[in-house]
Design an enzyme around this catalytic site. Structure first.
Site, PDB file in Angstrom:
ATOM      1  NE  ARG A 174      17.800  15.991  12.349  1.00  0.00           N
ATOM      2  CZ  ARG A 174      18.593  15.046  12.569  1.00  0.00           C
ATOM      3  NH1 ARG A 174      17.919  13.587  12.003  1.00  0.00           N
ATOM      4  NH2 ARG A 174      19.491  14.824  13.203  1.00  0.00           N
ATOM      5  CB  SER A 247      21.626  20.921  14.242  1.00  0.00           C
ATOM      6  OG  SER A 247      22.158  19.836  15.013  1.00  0.00           O
ATOM      7  CD  GLU A 356      17.465  20.171  12.486  1.00  0.00           C
ATOM      8  OE1 GLU A 356      18.597  19.520  12.126  1.00  0.00           O
ATOM      9  OE2 GLU A 356      17.020  19.936  13.687  1.00  0.00           O
TER      10      GLU A 356
HETATM   11  C1  LIG Z   1      19.167  21.877  22.472  1.00  0.00           C
HETATM   12  C2  LIG Z   1      18.432  21.295  21.444  1.00  0.00           C
HETATM   13  C3  LIG Z   1      18.738  19.908  20.874  1.00  0.00           C
HETATM   14  C4  LIG Z   1      18.218  19.411  19.697  1.00  0.00           C
HETATM   15  N1  LIG Z   1      18.418  18.208  19.271  1.00  0.00           N
HETATM   16  C5  LIG Z   1      17.862  17.760  18.127  1.00  0.00           C
HETATM   17  C6  LIG Z   1      18.356  16.443  17.789  1.00  0.00           C
HETATM   18  O1  LIG Z   1      19.213  15.858  18.175  1.00  0.00           O
HETATM   19  N2  LIG Z   1      17.616  15.751  16.748  1.00  0.00           N
HETATM   20  C7  LIG Z   1      16.461  16.357  16.132  1.00  0.00           C
HETATM   21  O2  LIG Z   1      15.954  15.963  15.260  1.00  0.00           O
HETATM   22  N3  LIG Z   1      16.121  17.611  16.717  1.00  0.00           N
HETATM   23  C8  LIG Z   1      16.632  18.156  17.696  1.00  0.00           C
HETATM   24  N4  LIG Z   1      16.545  19.524  18.108  1.00  0.00           N
HETATM   25  C9  LIG Z   1      15.222  20.193  17.573  1.00  0.00           C
HETATM   26  C10 LIG Z   1      13.928  19.960  18.191  1.00  0.00           C
HETATM   27  O3  LIG Z   1      14.073  19.505  19.340  1.00  0.00           O
HETATM   28  C11 LIG Z   1      13.141  19.051  17.549  1.00  0.00           C
HETATM   29  O4  LIG Z   1      12.835  19.422  15.973  1.00  0.00           O
HETATM   30  C12 LIG Z   1      11.690  18.576  17.976  1.00  0.00           C
HETATM   31  O5  LIG Z   1      10.853  17.594  17.525  1.00  0.00           O
HETATM   32  C13 LIG Z   1      10.670  19.956  18.204  1.00  0.00           C
HETATM   33  O6  LIG Z   1       9.786  19.937  18.968  1.00  0.00           O
HETATM   34  P1  LIG Z   1       8.774  21.197  19.510  1.00  0.00           P
HETATM   35  O7  LIG Z   1       7.680  20.413  20.330  1.00  0.00           O
HETATM   36  O8  LIG Z   1       9.426  21.935  20.151  1.00  0.00           O
HETATM   37  O9  LIG Z   1       8.436  21.620  18.058  1.00  0.00           O
HETATM   38  P2  LIG Z   1       8.083  23.075  17.477  1.00  0.00           P
HETATM   39  O10 LIG Z   1       9.366  23.729  17.662  1.00  0.00           O
HETATM   40  O11 LIG Z   1       7.023  23.650  18.335  1.00  0.00           O
HETATM   41  O12 LIG Z   1       7.476  22.909  16.088  1.00  0.00           O
HETATM   42  C14 LIG Z   1       8.507  22.338  15.016  1.00  0.00           C
HETATM   43  C15 LIG Z   1       7.642  22.077  13.755  1.00  0.00           C
HETATM   44  O13 LIG Z   1       6.734  21.312  13.816  1.00  0.00           O
HETATM   45  C16 LIG Z   1       5.308  21.578  13.708  1.00  0.00           C
HETATM   46  N5  LIG Z   1       4.650  21.102  14.846  1.00  0.00           N
HETATM   47  C17 LIG Z   1       4.814  20.861  15.982  1.00  0.00           C
HETATM   48  N6  LIG Z   1       3.705  20.384  16.807  1.00  0.00           N
HETATM   49  C18 LIG Z   1       3.004  19.911  15.612  1.00  0.00           C
HETATM   50  C19 LIG Z   1       1.757  19.024  15.619  1.00  0.00           C
HETATM   51  N7  LIG Z   1       1.177  18.594  16.963  1.00  0.00           N
HETATM   52  N8  LIG Z   1       0.981  19.021  14.364  1.00  0.00           N
HETATM   53  C20 LIG Z   1       1.427  19.377  13.147  1.00  0.00           C
HETATM   54  N9  LIG Z   1       2.805  20.156  13.234  1.00  0.00           N
HETATM   55  C21 LIG Z   1       3.382  20.605  14.575  1.00  0.00           C
HETATM   56  C22 LIG Z   1       5.416  23.105  13.847  1.00  0.00           C
HETATM   57  O14 LIG Z   1       4.639  23.840  13.139  1.00  0.00           O
HETATM   58  C23 LIG Z   1       7.040  23.349  13.254  1.00  0.00           C
HETATM   59  O15 LIG Z   1       6.930  23.349  11.958  1.00  0.00           O
HETATM   60  C24 LIG Z   1      17.166  20.135  19.042  1.00  0.00           C
HETATM   61  C25 LIG Z   1      16.643  21.344  19.661  1.00  0.00           C
HETATM   62  C26 LIG Z   1      17.146  21.946  20.612  1.00  0.00           C
HETATM   63  C27 LIG Z   1      17.069  23.199  21.276  1.00  0.00           C
END
Ligand SMILES: Cc1cc2nc3c(=O)[nH]c(=O)nc-3n(C[C@H](O)[C@H](O)[C@H](O)COP(=O)(O)OP(=O)(O)OC[C@H]3O[C@@H](n4cnc5c(N)ncnc54)[C@H](O)[C@@H]3O)c2cc1C
Length: 364
Positions: A174, A247, A356
């Site tokens: 992570r 999580s 996380e």
């Molecule tokens: C129901 C649910 C289940 C999930 N299950 C998992 C799982 O099984 N495994 C897991 O690892 N995660 C899980 N997650 C967490 C999440 O889905 C992941 O971390 C995902 O990659 C976040 O993507 P996002 O586009 O929503 O990022 P955001 O929430 O918008 O951003 C997350 C972070 O990444 C940065 N970021 C985003 N895009 C960029 C970019 N283009 N350049 C630089 N920085 C950037 C942001 O600044 C922030 O720090 C889950 C979330 C939910 C709601």
């Protein structure tokens, strides 16, 4: 309060923009300036403006791994690029490139539709391709870093586009170089190395049983994805119904000697011996001593938090790791609950657990 907009070539600016629908907790928050970038080629022009180049910046994907404990101080930048393309595809290994704005699960389905394996265990993780390398998303025994060929990124300080190989990304549990240096890069696209002959990873708890329940005895990658989707739909609350970020806590990593001592006291504690990542050792400044991962869910559950509710801020009654916004919880209320959960785990087990998601507007 109103939103005022302006646009330029490949981007759109919105002042005082609401972020409620841009985070899966559904927290009410506002950005002084939201920059929606349809084409990453606009980044050099945009970062010519001091607010973006020098000020606080939050790059936001699907908002499924952020907690707005307050409003972001500076601009929020959202990338919209939607291209997926096969760069090399003739041999066993194909290189697939996807823009940062592509929905993660759509990419997984795209690759499986072309007979490419590797991402199937990561099906249905919310969010965008651009965010996947940030915390090295992982699920069901696979981490995305195993399949990242290169990450394309715009470096704020130099105004340059760079292409970083997987080693430069320093992926760990992570974690990645991007997560450790959150202000340095905007990830614009990710290239994945995927195989037509990828061996399936089926050893994660519950996966084999799910495939058996589906009546599949010789699974293909697409069956594994379907099994993962079925398990995830059953186990995890849907953010469309109740706000959450998956999580909320990472599984803590402790010295194996510490894990063994805890296991002797609490025989049911799930402990997973860890193959040390070089980057983990570098990060923690340790020679690669044996380390083990503990189940944060188990530790939290033992402290009695599952289903706990303080007003609209709560812990899922199905999953002790998932914090939920039942309706109008503020990010500050959720953060306060998270801190109390972590303090109780530390007091009872002597183990520090860490969040996380990225916490915006407060520090952990
Ligand atoms: C129901 C649910 C289940 C999930 N299950 C998992 C799982 O099984 N495994 C897991 O690892 N995660 C899980 N997650 C967490 C999440 O889905 C992941 O971390 C995902 O990659 C976040 O993507 P996002 O586009 O929503 O990022 P955001 O929430 O918008 O951003 C997350 C972070 O990444 C940065 N970021 C985003 N895009 C960029 C970019 N283009 N350049 C630089 N920085 C950037 C942001 O600044 C922030 O720090 C889950 C979330 C939910 C709601």
């Amino acid at each position: 309060m109103t939103e005022a907009g302006a646009s330029g070539h490949g981007y759109r600016l919105v002042e005082n923009a609401r972020l409620d629908a841009r985070n899966t907790f559904g927290i009410a928050a506002r950005a002084p300036m939201l920059v929606e970038v349809a084409d990453a080629a606009a980044l050099p022009e945009l970062f010519g403006y001091a607010m973006l180049r020098d000020g606080p910046l939050l790059v936001l994907g699907g908002g499924s791994n952020v907690l707005f404990a307050g409003d972001p101080e500076g601009a929020v930048l959202a990338l919209g690029g939607q291209r997926i393309e096969m760069l090399e595809g003739d041999g066993d290994i194909a290189i697939v490139r996807a823009d940062a704005g592509v929905e993660w699960h759509a990419l997984v389905l795209w690759t499986l539709g072309r007979g490419l394996g590797g991402l199937e265990n990561l099906a249905l993780i919310p969010g965008t391709v651009g965010a996947a390398p940030i915390q090295n998303i992982g699920a069901y025994g696979v981490e995305v870093g195993e399949h990242v060929h290169a990450v394309e990124a715009f470096e704020r300080a130099t105004g340059q586009f760079l292409r970083l190989d997987a080693a430069a990304c320093a992926f760990a549990y992570r974690d990645s170089m991007f997560k450790r240096e959150p202000d340095r890069f905007v990830v614009t696209a990710v290239e994945f190395a995927l195989s037509r002959q990828q061996p399936l990873k089926l050893d994660y708890a519950g996966l084999g049983e799910e495939l058996a329940a589906m009546g599949i005895d010789s699974p293909r990658a697409s069956h594994v994805a379907e099994a993962v989707i079925r398990i995830r739909r059953r186990k995890l609350p849907d953010p469309a119904l109740v706000g959450n970020a998956g999580s909320f806590f990472k599984n803590p990593i402790v010295a194996t000697a510490h894990a063994d001592a805890l296991k002797a006291q609490h025989p049911r504690l799930p402990v997973f011996p860890l193959a040390p990542f070089p980057a983990d050792a570098a990060l923690h400044g340790e020679a690669a001593g044996a380390q083990s991962k503990l189940s944060a869910a188990w530790l939290i559950d033992q402290c009695g938090w599952k289903g706990h509710r303080d007003g609209d801020a709560g812990v899922s009654d199905a999953h002790a790791l998932v914090l939920v916004n039942h309706d109008k919880a503020t990010g500050a209320q959720l953060l306060d609950l998270a801190r109390r959960i972590a303090a109780s785990v530390e007091e009872r087990f002597g183990v520090a657990i860490e969040p996380e998601p990225r916490i915006v507007g407060a520090t952990w």
